[in-house]
Design an enzyme around this catalytic site. Structure first.
Site, PDB file in Angstrom:
ATOM      1  N   ASP A   1       0.880  -1.076   0.018  1.00 23.74           N
ATOM      2  CA  ASP A   1      -0.004  -0.078   0.041  1.00 23.74           C
ATOM      3  C   ASP A   1       0.831   1.273  -0.172  1.00 23.74           C
ATOM      4  OD1 ASP A   1      -1.691   2.135   0.434  1.00 23.74           O
ATOM      5  OD2 ASP A   1      -2.552   1.279   2.333  1.00 23.74           O
TER       6      ASP A   1
ATOM      7  N   ASN B   1       0.020   4.293  -0.426  1.00 19.40           N
ATOM      8  CA  ASN B   1      -0.751   5.453   0.073  1.00 19.40           C
ATOM      9  C   ASN B   1      -0.844   6.746  -0.822  1.00 19.40           C
ATOM     10  OD1 ASN B   1      -2.690   5.278   2.448  1.00 19.40           O
ATOM     11  ND2 ASN B   1      -0.828   4.451   3.448  1.00 19.40           N
TER      12      ASN B   1
END
Length: 263
Positions: free
Chosen positions: A155, A157
């Site tokens: 991830d 982000n």
């Protein structure tokens, strides 16, 4: 002629290991049938590991935990291939103490499972996120200089371009799609890392994360913030067979993403 090895890699931010275990997680893992899988945001401490977390038939398991904040961050990785070495972190306590990085070295490549920081909590955390990017990619660049092929998943982000989220305009001032964050992904590409999904599917509109609010997943109002980046040499060698985002698997606000290698 030696037969090529077919390797399936998967990444999934599960948003809490204990929570996802109550949501058909084992069936999802069986369905994914990955040779190597990285999980992010496990939100557990070492003393909370259960037998079900520590052992999966045929897999070597590795974990990294947040040291100071309990129930926060954390990553796990499982591999059917026997790694030559397994490391947690990059040797910088400021970043390693949040339990965000697992590094597994294999004969053909070095695999990183990473939960990159979220910058939405304020300026301090945004700067922490940018500093994390800098330190992490300094680490991978050192490995590349040693001749290593690199796989980075997790991830990130950050959504890279407007195609990577449903509502780019309203989110252009929100961490996760700020110009300074997007420039970091530009920089990664300029350094010679390839976003495998976008490389293979330049026009595909698929997302890997949806807010729990506003029926976002039902309306497919999502973001693509989970990636498989590889060093360019892997593309040049013809090792990248396919990439995917599996929207059919539930249990988290993210869905799994994957990469198929033929080596």
């Amino acid at each position: 002629m030696t037969a090529k090895q077919h390797i399936k890699l998967v990444s999934w931010n599960i948003n809490g290991y204990r929570a996802v275990l109550k949501k058909d997680f084992s069936a999802s893992m069986d369905k994914l049938d990955a040779d190597i899988i990285g999980l992010q945001e496990t939100k557990i401490q070492e003393d909370q590991l259960t037998d079900a977390m520590k052992t999966r038939d045929g897999y070597t398991a590795a974990f990294s935990f947040s040291i100071e904040k309990k129930g926060y961050s954390g990553v796990a990785a499982y591999s059917r291939l026997m790694p030559k070495s397994v490391k947690s972190g990059i040797g910088i306590s400021r970043f390693d103490d949040e339990g965000r990085i697992i590094e597994m070295e294999f004969d053909a490549f070095t695999f990183f499972n990473v939960y990159f920081p979220n910058g939405q909590m304020g300026e301090d955390r945004l700067q922490y996120k940018l500093d994390f990017y800098e330190a992490f990619f300094n680490h991978t660049e050192n490995l590349r200089k040693q001749g290593k092929s690199i796989v980075i998943t997790g991830d990130f982000n950050t959504a890279h371009n407007e195609i990577d989220l449903k509502n780019p305009g309203p989110n252009s001032t929100r961490s996760g799609f700020l110009p300074v964050e997007r420039k970091w992904l530009d920089r990664i590409v300029e350094m010679g890392y390839v976003d495998t999904f976008r490389h293979l599917y330049p026009d595909a509109v698929k997302y890997s994360w949806w807010s729990y609010r506003f029926n976002a997943r039902q309306n497919n109002a999502g973001w693509r913030i989970d990636y498989f980046f590889v060093s360019a040499d892997m593309v040049e060698k013809g090792w990248i067979k396919d990439a995917f985002i599996d929207n059919t698997i539930f249990g988290s606000d993210h869905c799994p993403v994957g990469l198929i290698l033929e080596i």
